[in-house]
Design an enzyme around this catalytic site. Structure first.
Site, PDB file in Angstrom:
ATOM      1  N   ARG A 279      49.216  46.513  43.065  1.00  0.00           N
ATOM      2  CA  ARG A 279      50.197  47.268  43.858  1.00  0.00           C
ATOM      3  C   ARG A 279      50.493  46.493  45.132  1.00  0.00           C
ATOM      4  NH1 ARG A 279      46.763  48.726  47.855  1.00  0.00           N
ATOM      5  NH2 ARG A 279      44.626  49.319  47.286  1.00  0.00           N
TER       6      ARG A 279
ATOM      7  N   GLU B   6      26.438  42.480  41.651  1.00  0.00           N
ATOM      8  CA  GLU B   6      26.849  41.158  42.107  1.00  0.00           C
ATOM      9  C   GLU B   6      25.831  40.602  43.096  1.00  0.00           C
ATOM     10  OE1 GLU B   6      31.724  41.565  42.158  1.00  0.00           O
ATOM     11  OE2 GLU B   6      30.599  41.667  44.028  1.00  0.00           O
TER      12      GLU B   6
ATOM     13  N   LYS C  88      36.385  46.828  37.164  1.00  0.00           N
ATOM     14  CA  LYS C  88      35.954  45.564  37.745  1.00  0.00           C
ATOM     15  C   LYS C  88      35.201  44.676  36.755  1.00  0.00           C
ATOM     16  CE  LYS C  88      35.800  47.047  42.581  1.00  0.00           C
ATOM     17  NZ  LYS C  88      36.609  48.259  42.418  1.00  0.00           N
TER      18      LYS C  88
ATOM     19  N   HIS D 110      33.446  48.826  54.933  1.00  0.00           N
ATOM     20  CA  HIS D 110      34.284  48.354  53.817  1.00  0.00           C
ATOM     21  C   HIS D 110      35.759  48.718  53.976  1.00  0.00           C
ATOM     22  CE1 HIS D 110      30.602  47.215  51.773  1.00  0.00           C
ATOM     23  NE2 HIS D 110      30.158  48.443  51.860  1.00  0.00           N
TER      24      HIS D 110
END
Length: 626
Positions: free
Chosen positions: A297, A200, A116, A235
């Site tokens: 994907r 973040e 990430k 999540h």
């Protein structure tokens, strides 16, 4: 076009790929673990190879076994599906090195987007907006702590190699940071073998919006519009839809252009998804939407994109992997109507969404909707893999119509004896706030109390079960069924055993709701996404309010003990009044089920009791003598 295709996956996505491959005349090869030998995807493939035991690490996650199966069967290409090895760059390279076609993203793109922090650096260089945060190499805890303070709480700690909600912690204040960091790093190391994290800014009330992109080997890249995946629990996506509610044309153009830019930055080929996080506190705005990550994907939720565009994304994958250009240009792609997808899981919301495994003696879906499922009636949900039973995909001319259709599907499907989240999904799809588009990733947590069924039969269930027990042609329920009797006069109610508990039901005469079915000797009422086994109480059950013939006297309903007419050790005869329970201004006498002795007595006059509470236990004389 590719002539033969090995699917390195299982269940629902394997069946999905097989359907398209068969339509295109492509021979299919399934690989499977030994416990999956009788699964539908194995039967539907043209050929199948067992690659090991149930544990994925010994079968579906072993590249050497999959490559050996491809060589054994003469496969020309490998499709990884999603999950397992679908985003493993080393496996993709091994497939290509073996002279096979890899129906997936280029290994270099998988690597570039796999971490990430590196992906965010690439996006910044490409001019794609990213969430404010820290992505540096310095992983010292004190340094990360200082960065969190500089960004400003709340922050989100994320494993750079993470996915699926693992290795992710929200931190609301300075004092909790170090413990959250350590926990996140431990989880990341265990799940991904990499404990590096990024930090973040946590967006309050965020929307999860993603864009489906497609690239070909000629350098063309298009987007197939956006999806909204904001309805999540821990999540994990629960309901996905396309397009995103509240998305105007200018914002759509901005976010989709950013997604295409992101794909071109890594020379992307094939199907991919660019995920964004949006601060929608003032509506969706282009300057409040940031890049989050890329999934290299096909996504689980790809059917909603297929539904609004009328396209087959697996066909596009096979054509692009065969070297063909993209079938359509950007200006030929349009949106029609609204699509929603719900993930039907084998889990019990009433017990905190604990997984439910076992046989699928009943598995029926309503007609007229798309069902992507890896299992069939007569099959089984095992503990070895993801407990998703099916994806329920609906389409309507408007968002409101699609939501209503999804709720109806979830309300009327039938699964037994495995528990499912169908009623939870139905309530979510019909919730006024959801229908109004007032959603973000915290929606389910905020409204959990009204979304999760209470675990007790509703009045509709009671009425439906009681009505179903009436003999055909009976007009008097009071003489048709055995009911509770008080010591003084007939009780004008019907006794019904529902899921092991006796309920007294006063039939209203209104039309009964639900569908009654008999499955392997069980009489079941399917209603509003739930299922209730029911029947007539046994004689002991009726006399004592107990679900068993062991002499236990249970409270048939919540209420107050009005009087206790016996004492512990006292001899009683069948039909003798033991105590009186009052509920909803009605008194109910509980009687001895047989001759015996009061072996236990917990009921106290004036006490409040819950339904099912053991109030007393009568011991038969024969039992006492033994």
């Amino acid at each position: 076009m590719i002539e033969s295709l090995l699917i390195a996956n299982r269940g629902e996505i394997a069946r999905r790929i097989i359907r398209t491959a068969r339509r295109l005349g492509v021979r299919t090869i399934a690989v499977h673990s030994d416990v999956d030998a009788n699964m539908p995807f194995v039967r539907e493939a043209d050929e199948a190879v067992c690659i090991g035991p149930a544990a994925a690490r010994e079968s579906y996650l072993v590249p050497e076994k999959i490559l050996a199966a491809a060589k054994q069967t003469g496969a020309a290409a490998i499709h990884p599906g999603y999950g397992f090895l679908s985003e493993n760059a080393e496996f993709a390279e091994a497939v290509q090195a073996a002279g096979l076609v890899w129906v997936g993203a280029p290994p270099a793109a998988i690597r570039a987007m796999g971490l990430k922090d590196a992906a965010k650096a690439l996006m910044i260089a490409a001019g794609v907006p990213v969430t404010p945060g820290y992505m540096g190499e310095d992983q010292d805890a004190d340094h990360l702590h200082a960065q969190a303070r500089e960004i400003g709480y709340p922050v989100l700690i994320k494993a750079v190699a993470g996915g699926g909600g693992k290795g992710m912690r929200r931190v609301d204040g300075d004092a909790a940071f170090i413990d959250a960091l350590a926990s996140c790093q431990r989880e990341a190391a265990a799940a991904f073998g990499n404990d590096q994290v990024l930090i973040e800014k946590y967006v309050l009330g965020p929307r999860h919006i993603e864009v489906q992109i497609f690239g070909d080997s000629q350098g063309n890249v298009v987007h197939l519009f956006e999806r909204d995946c904001s309805l999540q629990r821990r999540h994990q996506k629960v309901i996905e839809e396309a397009p995103a509610p509240g998305m105007d044309l200018a914002t759509r153009a901005a976010i989709c252009d950013a997604a295409v830019k992101a794909a071109k930055a890594v020379d992307y080929v094939g199907a991919g998804t660019i995920e964004f996080i949006a601060d929608a506190s003032e509506g969706l705005r282009a300057d409040r939407i940031w890049f989050m990550e890329m999934n290299t994907r096909l996504q689980v939720e790809h059917p909603v994109t297929e539904t609004i565009t009328g396209l087959d994304l697996v066909e596009w994958q096979l054509r692009v992997a065969s070297g063909e250009p993209l079938p359509l240009r950007q200006d030929q792609l349009t949106i029609e109507g609204w699509a929603m997808e719900a993930r039907l899981y084998a889990e019990n919301p009433v017990t905190g969404f604990l997984p439910s495994t076992g046989p699928l003696d009943r598995l029926r879906f309503p007609s007229g909707v798309r069902i992507d499922s890896g299992v069939e009636e007569g099959g089984e949900v095992t503990p070895h893999y993801d407990p998703m039973i099916a994806k329920l995909i609906v389409h309507g001319p408007t968002r409101e119509a699609a939501a209503a259709k999804l709720a109806a599907v979830c309300n009327t499907l039938q699964v037994w004896p495995v528990k499912t989240n169908a009623a939870f999904l139905a309530r979510a799809a019909a919730d006024p706030a959801f229908v109004a588009g007032d959603i973000d990733t915290g929606f389910i947590e905020r409204h959990l109390e009204r979304l999760v069924p209470g675990g007790h039969p509703s009045n509709e269930v009671l009425q439906g079960a009681a009505a179903a027990l009436l003999p055909a042609g009976s007009s008097d329920p009071w003489t048709a069924l055995p009911g509770f009797r008080s010591a003084s006069e007939p009780d004008r109610r019907v006794a019904v055993d529902i899921a092991g508990h006796v309920h007294l039901v006063a039939l209203t005469g209104a039309p009964a709701s639900g569908v009654v079915e008999s499955v392997k000797g069980e009489t079941l009422l399917f209603l509003s996404g739930e299922v209730w086994p029911f029947g007539l109480p046994v004689a002991d059950h009726v006399a004592g309010g107990s679900g068993q013939s062991d002499g236990a006297i249970l409270a048939p309903m919540p209420g107050r003990i009005v009087s206790v007419d016996v004492t512990a050790g006292e001899a009683v005869v069948a039909g003798q009044r033991l105590l009186v329970l009052e509920a909803m201004k009605m008194e109910q006498a509980l009687l001895a089920p047989f001759d015996g002795t009061v072996a236990e007595l917990s009921a106290v006059a004036g006490g409040q009791v819950a339904e099912g509470t053991v109030l007393a236990r009568i011991e038969k004389e024969a039992e006492k003598a033994s």
